[in-house]
Design a protein around this motif. Structure first.
Motif, PDB file in Angstrom:
ATOM      1  N   ALA A  39     -10.366   0.210   2.837  1.00 47.65           N
ATOM      2  CA  ALA A  39      -9.096  -0.475   2.526  1.00 47.65           C
ATOM      3  C   ALA A  39      -8.939  -1.715   3.398  1.00 47.65           C
ATOM      4  CB  ALA A  39      -7.922   0.478   2.738  1.00 47.65           C
ATOM      5  N   ARG A  96     -11.781  -3.119  -3.207  1.00 51.84           N
ATOM      6  CA  ARG A  96     -12.389  -2.056  -2.398  1.00 51.84           C
ATOM      7  C   ARG A  96     -13.902  -2.012  -2.621  1.00 51.84           C
ATOM      8  NH1 ARG A  96      -8.984   2.322  -0.393  1.00 51.84           N
ATOM      9  NH2 ARG A  96      -6.820   1.662  -0.583  1.00 51.84           N
ATOM     10  N   ARG A 136      -2.444  -4.258   7.399  1.00 52.05           N
ATOM     11  CA  ARG A 136      -2.919  -4.591   6.049  1.00 52.05           C
ATOM     12  C   ARG A 136      -1.818  -5.311   5.266  1.00 52.05           C
ATOM     13  NH1 ARG A 136      -4.812  -1.505   1.262  1.00 52.05           N
ATOM     14  NH2 ARG A 136      -4.035   0.488   2.034  1.00 52.05           N
ATOM     15  N   ASP A 137      -0.585  -4.785   5.332  1.00 45.68           N
ATOM     16  CA  ASP A 137       0.517  -5.429   4.593  1.00 45.68           C
ATOM     17  C   ASP A 137       0.746  -6.851   5.093  1.00 45.68           C
ATOM     18  OD1 ASP A 137       0.956  -3.203   3.069  1.00 45.68           O
ATOM     19  OD2 ASP A 137       2.651  -2.475   4.255  1.00 45.68           O
ATOM     20  N   ARG A 155      -1.543  -6.500  -6.245  1.00 42.23           N
ATOM     21  CA  ARG A 155      -0.668  -7.273  -5.359  1.00 42.23           C
ATOM     22  C   ARG A 155      -0.180  -8.571  -6.024  1.00 42.23           C
ATOM     23  NH1 ARG A 155      -2.278  -3.299  -3.384  1.00 42.23           N
ATOM     24  NH2 ARG A 155      -2.511  -2.675  -1.206  1.00 42.23           N
ATOM     25  N   MET A 181      -1.504   0.305   8.304  1.00 40.70           N
ATOM     26  CA  MET A 181      -0.742  -0.102   7.132  1.00 40.70           C
ATOM     27  C   MET A 181       0.027  -1.394   7.403  1.00 40.70           C
ATOM     28  SD  MET A 181       1.509   2.252   4.754  1.00 40.70           S
ATOM     29  CE  MET A 181       0.025   2.935   4.139  1.00 40.70           C
ATOM     30  N   ALA A 199       0.825  -1.216   0.000  1.00 39.60           N
ATOM     31  CA  ALA A 199       0.000   0.000   0.000  1.00 39.60           C
ATOM     32  C   ALA A 199       0.857   1.263   0.000  1.00 39.60           C
ATOM     33  CB  ALA A 199      -0.896  -0.011   1.240  1.00 39.60           C
ATOM     34  N   GLY A 252      -6.951  -2.818  -7.126  1.00 41.39           N
ATOM     35  CA  GLY A 252      -7.355  -2.626  -5.728  1.00 41.39           C
ATOM     36  C   GLY A 252      -8.788  -2.124  -5.629  1.00 41.39           C
ATOM     37  N   SER A 301      -8.899  -5.573   2.151  1.00 44.03           N
ATOM     38  CA  SER A 301      -7.816  -6.496   2.470  1.00 44.03           C
ATOM     39  C   SER A 301      -8.386  -7.799   3.060  1.00 44.03           C
ATOM     40  CB  SER A 301      -6.858  -5.790   3.445  1.00 44.03           C
ATOM     41  OG  SER A 301      -5.939  -6.677   3.973  1.00 44.03           O
ATOM     42  N   ASP A 309     -10.108   4.619   4.555  1.00 45.38           N
ATOM     43  CA  ASP A 309      -9.261   3.602   5.180  1.00 45.38           C
ATOM     44  C   ASP A 309     -10.036   2.390   5.709  1.00 45.38           C
ATOM     45  OD1 ASP A 309      -6.754   4.395   4.559  1.00 45.38           O
ATOM     46  OD2 ASP A 309      -6.054   4.450   6.646  1.00 45.38           O
ATOM     47  N   ARG A 312       0.488   8.164   3.073  1.00 47.19           N
ATOM     48  CA  ARG A 312      -0.948   7.929   3.275  1.00 47.19           C
ATOM     49  C   ARG A 312      -1.530   8.955   4.260  1.00 47.19           C
ATOM     50  NH1 ARG A 312      -3.741   5.281   0.091  1.00 47.19           N
ATOM     51  NH2 ARG A 312      -3.418   3.120   0.620  1.00 47.19           N
TER      52      ARG A 312
END
Ligand code: DC
Length: 216
Positions: free
Chosen positions: A78, A36, A167-168, A117, A164, A9, A32, A82, A75, A144
């Motif tokens: 997001a 989303r 999510r990662d 991704r 972040m 991200a 993405g 994810s 967010d 971000r």
């Protein structure tokens, strides 16, 4: 011509892909946005994010117009994206749309560019050009944070960083199509680069790998 761009991200994939799409006359798909849109629908319908069957049926019913829904950049969306993107049936439902976009670019375009991704690893494993765009977690969280502030959100940096990281970690550890660099992708670390430098670097890599892309 297909250009695949992957990375975590806020690494600068979208900015780069949009610029390359204009410069090289390629059709651009921000993959993405598909996840989303599914995440947003799950939230708006009050569906439990753990409800695999509902998330799958929402993803199967997704229409191009759903990519225009307001608030897809938020967010919470997001995070929902994810979560639903870890469901194998959701990924399978969205795969064909992405592949057919990649293979049949719109009229007047010379090819396509997709960012996400798993573009280089799963969606377009035969893409002649693959880039893996990344940056340190702190730099990405700062970007971000600024983006959210510019949009008028009241946000706390520490929270953005935490979200972040979460999510990662989820995107990288899921069992199906996790975020990872394809073996034949070229990595660009954008931590200390501005958007123009990233673009110039990417153009150098693309023209070396596929000189025909510049022939109009
Ligand atoms: O690129 P983005 O931040 O808009 O993506 C939102 C989420 O969607 C991301 O955290 C994981 C998921 N995603 C994915 O699993 N595969 C893709 N090709 C693109 C996004």
């Amino acid at each position: 011509m297909i250009i695949a761009i992957d990375g975590p991200a806020a690494a600068g994939k979208g900015t780069l892909a949009r610029h390359l799409a204009v410069e090289l006359r390629l059709a651009y798909l921000d993959t993405g946005l598909l996840y989303r849109a599914v995440g947003k629908k799950v939230l708006s319908l009050g569906v439990d994010l753990e409800d695999i069957a509902r998330a799958e049926s929402i993803s199967k019913a997704l229409k191009p117009a759903d990519l225009e829904i307001d608030g897809l950049r938020a967010d919470d969306v997001a995070q929902a994206a994810s979560k639903v993107s870890a469901i194998p049936g959701v990924r399978a439902a969205l795969l064909e749309f992405q592949r057919s976009f990649a293979k049949s670019p719109l009229k007047g375009k010379k090819g396509s560019i997709l960012d996400g991704r798993d573009i280089g690893t799963v969606v377009c494993p035969d893409a002649p050009v693959k880039l893996f765009v990344t940056a340190s977690t702190e730099v990405r969280a700062q970007r971000r944070f600024k983006e959210l502030q510019d949009r008028g959100s009241t946000v706390i940096y520490a929270r953005v960083l935490e979200d972040m990281n979460e999510r990662d970690a989820r995107d990288s550890s899921r069992s199906v199509a996790p975020l990872e660099q394809a073996e034949d992708a070229v990595k660009i670390d954008t931590s200390v680069m501005d958007a123009e430098a990233v673009f110039e670097t990417a153009m150098g890599i693309i023209l070396a790998a596929a000189p025909e892309v510049n022939v109009f």
